[in-house]
Scaffold this active site. Structure first.
Site, PDB file in Angstrom:
ATOM      1  CG  HIS A   1      -1.750   1.247   1.357  1.00 50.96           C
ATOM      2  ND1 HIS A   1      -2.602   1.671   0.345  1.00 50.96           N
ATOM      3  CD2 HIS A   1      -1.870   2.168   2.362  1.00 50.96           C
ATOM      4  CE1 HIS A   1      -3.210   2.779   0.730  1.00 50.96           C
ATOM      5  NE2 HIS A   1      -2.775   3.098   1.943  1.00 50.96           N
TER       6      HIS A   1
ATOM      7  CG  ASP B   1      -3.223   5.616   4.304  1.00 50.53           C
ATOM      8  OD1 ASP B   1      -3.664   5.259   3.197  1.00 50.53           O
ATOM      9  OD2 ASP B   1      -3.064   4.829   5.257  1.00 50.53           O
TER      10      ASP B   1
ATOM     11  CB  CYS C   1      -2.649   3.109  -2.677  1.00 49.69           C
ATOM     12  SG  CYS C   1      -1.779   1.606  -3.222  1.00 49.69           S
TER      13      CYS C   1
END
Length: 308
Positions: A200, A217, A268
């Site tokens: 990620h 994030d 991501c």
């Protein structure tokens, strides 16, 4: 109109002021020979005078409780200020990206400093495909290159590569201290750290100018350990390069939550690149999940052109 106690006090005050004005009007309009109690009461309590009193009282109070209906109507017709959006690619730009994305090609597409992207890498920019280190590192080189050529129009910055954070975490400061032997990170406004944590991507940022460490994030996770790692790194880096202690006690640690969120498990990396690109210009995040295909294609074009 509001009816709380402060409003009632204001109305009573204005009522007294009106009565004073009315008394003065009475003094001016009633003949001296008729100015007795009965004549005054008759004047004050005539229905038309009562109506007049209410009208004047409303005028006296109105400035304190401005009627905003006009403002609301104005907002409905006001031409909104233009906002930055994610621009679509032109037909010519789309044609270039289509050629880059054509399957079965091999070889190098672009290189910049120590970053290189091949056709096998560029295919990672297909929709809903995970980005690899080569794509992310090259894009951050582009961000850094643009800042260095901006003649101080953009914040000065330094970009670490995607291996920095994991190396620092697993092997300690001694393993990475030579990575910045040719750069004074404390002379920069912003330091970017692209991070891959268990497949990620997130963006780490050390904002030297504003004394802030942050992790952006797109899944909204918390990163307290990474933020502490950044502060420890800055302290050790300053001691190693400047030979003096570096106080981080007044620095902020942030994991912003009011930022664009990804709507799948594959974008991501594209979000991380977009976060860095906007932050490198001190611009707001004007994108969302719906823009990811365009952003991916734009990244491919930027890599091909070696410029953002």
């Amino acid at each position: 109109m509001p009816t709380n106690s402060s409003t009632k006090t204001l109305i009573d005050t204005k009522d007294d002021e009106f009565d004073s004005l009315l008394q003065r009007l009475t003094d001016l309009t009633v003949d001296e020979t008729q100015k007795d109690k009965d004549a005054e009461d008759a004047l004050v309590y005539k229905p038309e005078i009562l109506d007049l009193k209410k009208d004047i009282l409303n005028i006296l109070i109105e400035p304190q409780f401005k009627d905003t209906s006009f403002d609301d109507r104005f907002k409905d017709t006001e031409i909104p200020a233009p906002q930055e959006i994610v621009p679509p690619l032109t037909d010519q730009e789309n044609a270039i990206v289509d050629r880059l994305f054509k399957k079965g090609q091999h070889g190098e597409i672009s290189s910049l400093n120590k970053a290189t992207v091949s056709y096998q890498d560029i295919y990672r920019l297909y929709p809903e495909t995970w980005l690899n280190d080569e794509i992310v590192n090259f894009y951050f080189e582009l961000i850094s290159d643009r800042a260095s050529k901006s003649n101080n129009q953009l914040p000065s910055l330094y970009c670490y590569n995607t291996y920095f954070c994991s190396t620092l975490k697993d092997q300690g400061f001694a393993k990475v201290k030579r990575w910045t032997k040719r750069v004074d990170i404390f002379s920069k406004d912003v330091l970017f750290v692209p991070i891959n944590q268990s497949y990620h991507w997130v963006l780490g940022m050390m904002d030297i100018k504003n004394k802030t460490v942050a992790v952006y994030d797109s899944l909204g996770g918390n990163h307290d350990h990474t933020l502490d790692l950044f502060l420890s790194y800055l302290e050790q880096e300053h001691l190693d390069k400047k030979k003096t202690a570096f106080d981080t006690s007044d620095w902020q640690k942030l994991t912003p939550k009011d930022i664009p969120r990804q709507g799948n498990m594959s974008d991501c990396g594209a979000f991380t690149c977009a976060f860095a690109e906007r932050l490198s210009r001190r611009k707001p995040f004007n994108f969302g999940q719906q823009d990811m295909v365009t952003i991916r294609r734009r990244i491919a074009l930027n890599i091909y052109n070696k410029a953002i």
